[in-house]
Design a protein around this motif. Structure first.
Motif, PDB file in Angstrom:
ATOM      1  N   ASN A  69       0.820  -1.203   0.000  1.00 19.15           N
ATOM      2  CA  ASN A  69       0.000   0.000   0.000  1.00 19.15           C
ATOM      3  C   ASN A  69       0.861   1.263   0.000  1.00 19.15           C
ATOM      4  O   ASN A  69       0.564   2.236  -0.701  1.00 19.15           O
ATOM      5  N   THR A  70       1.931   1.252   0.789  1.00 23.15           N
ATOM      6  CA  THR A  70       2.801   2.418   0.871  1.00 23.15           C
ATOM      7  C   THR A  70       3.531   2.649  -0.445  1.00 23.15           C
ATOM      8  O   THR A  70       3.703   3.788  -0.886  1.00 23.15           O
ATOM      9  N   VAL A  71       3.967   1.568  -1.087  1.00 19.96           N
ATOM     10  CA  VAL A  71       4.618   1.703  -2.401  1.00 19.96           C
ATOM     11  C   VAL A  71       3.644   2.290  -3.412  1.00 19.96           C
ATOM     12  O   VAL A  71       3.987   3.191  -4.183  1.00 19.96           O
ATOM     13  N   GLU A  72       2.412   1.799  -3.414  1.00 21.35           N
ATOM     14  CA  GLU A  72       1.405   2.334  -4.337  1.00 21.35           C
ATOM     15  C   GLU A  72       1.225   3.833  -4.148  1.00 21.35           C
ATOM     16  O   GLU A  72       1.201   4.599  -5.128  1.00 21.35           O
ATOM     17  N   LYS A  73       1.097   4.271  -2.907  1.00 20.87           N
ATOM     18  CA  LYS A  73       0.893   5.697  -2.639  1.00 20.87           C
ATOM     19  C   LYS A  73       2.119   6.512  -3.032  1.00 20.87           C
ATOM     20  O   LYS A  73       2.003   7.649  -3.509  1.00 20.87           O
ATOM     21  N   GLY A  74       3.301   5.942  -2.824  1.00 26.44           N
ATOM     22  CA  GLY A  74       4.519   6.623  -3.237  1.00 26.44           C
ATOM     23  C   GLY A  74       4.591   6.813  -4.736  1.00 26.44           C
ATOM     24  O   GLY A  74       4.999   7.870  -5.232  1.00 26.44           O
ATOM     25  N   ALA A 101      -0.053   0.787  -9.483  1.00 33.70           N
ATOM     26  CA  ALA A 101      -0.285   2.211  -9.256  1.00 33.70           C
ATOM     27  C   ALA A 101      -0.003   3.050 -10.496  1.00 33.70           C
ATOM     28  O   ALA A 101      -0.638   4.084 -10.713  1.00 33.70           O
ATOM     29  N   ALA A 102       0.955   2.614 -11.317  1.00 25.88           N
ATOM     30  CA  ALA A 102       1.361   3.402 -12.486  1.00 25.88           C
ATOM     31  C   ALA A 102       0.611   3.021 -13.756  1.00 25.88           C
ATOM     32  O   ALA A 102       0.815   3.663 -14.797  1.00 25.88           O
TER      33      ALA A 102
END
Length: 231
Positions: A69-74, A101-102
């Motif tokens: 989740n944190t990687v996605e938000k980053g 995410a991208a």
């Protein structure tokens, strides 16, 4: 691609004003810039958006690694800044989260394989039971399977990576040192010409340019070497 589309100048500097001075000095000579921890954590992160608005391209080298989740938000935040490339440590869960995410964007995600300052002895000291070559091969395969746009690896592994992934994935190579340059803390290095001939798509050069007495002349010399190598 032209040499200017393949050279990434690393703004490995402390403070936004120093980075802006280098960008102004280089002018139209350079298209791509790398912003990593040193500059990002000393007030330089907003420079990503400023460079993008000025028509430059930014390789945001933050080497993300955390829960999914944190990687996605980053990654979403990097998209908002206008980065063109973003690094993720090449752990499968982190790469899958980043790709999700991208999706649908133009952001090129790069899996960091093994840092160019490390060798087999360093990996052994860190608890790995394989050497650089084997670990890079594993992480390249995982990056390809996750749908990443490319990888970051030393020039020493570029030829094997290109053979494994074909022509489409980016291979971004730090550890580039023009002939006669100091290696500094890098261990797996190559000249610009050798890195390109091995299959690198982009070359990251920091200290040989930004620490030079004449950064523009240093960048132009590297671009000339790349042109001579057929970049």
């Amino acid at each position: 691609m032209a040499a200017r589309d393949r050279l990434i100048v690393g703004l490995d500097l402390t403070g936004r004003s120093e980075a802006e001075r280098i960008v102004e000095t280089l002018g139209e000579t350079v298209i791509w810039y790398k912003i990593g921890f040193q500059l990002a954590l000393s007030g330089g992160l907003p420079l990503v958006s400023d460079l993008a608005r000025a028509g430059k391209r930014v390789f945001l080298d933050l080497k993300l690694l955390d829960i999914s989740n944190t990687v996605e938000k980053g990654v979403e935040s990097a998209l908002d800044l206008g980065a063109s490339m973003l690094t993720i440590h090449a752990y499968p869960h982190a790469m899958r989260a980043a790709v999700a995410a991208a999706r649908g964007s133009d952001l090129t995600l790069l899996g960091v394989t093994v840092l160019t300052s490390l060798d087999d002895a360093d990996l052994e000291a860190s608890g790995y039971r394989c050497g650089v070559e084997e670990l890079v091969a594993t992480r390249v395969r995982q990056a390809r399977d996750a749908g990443m746009g490319g990888v970051v690896a030393s020039p020493a592994e570029a030829a094997a990576i290109r053979a494994a992934v074909g022509p489409d994935m980016a291979i971004v190579t730090p550890g580039i040192r023009p002939a006669g340059s100091a290696a500094f803390d890098q261990k797996r290095i190559a000249t610009p010409a050798d890195a390109l001939s091995a299959g690198a798509s982009h070359l990251v050069v920091a200290r040989p340019i930004v620490a030079s007495a004449d950064p523009k002349a240093a960048a132009e010399a590297i671009l000339a070497e790349m042109d001579a190598a057929g970049a």
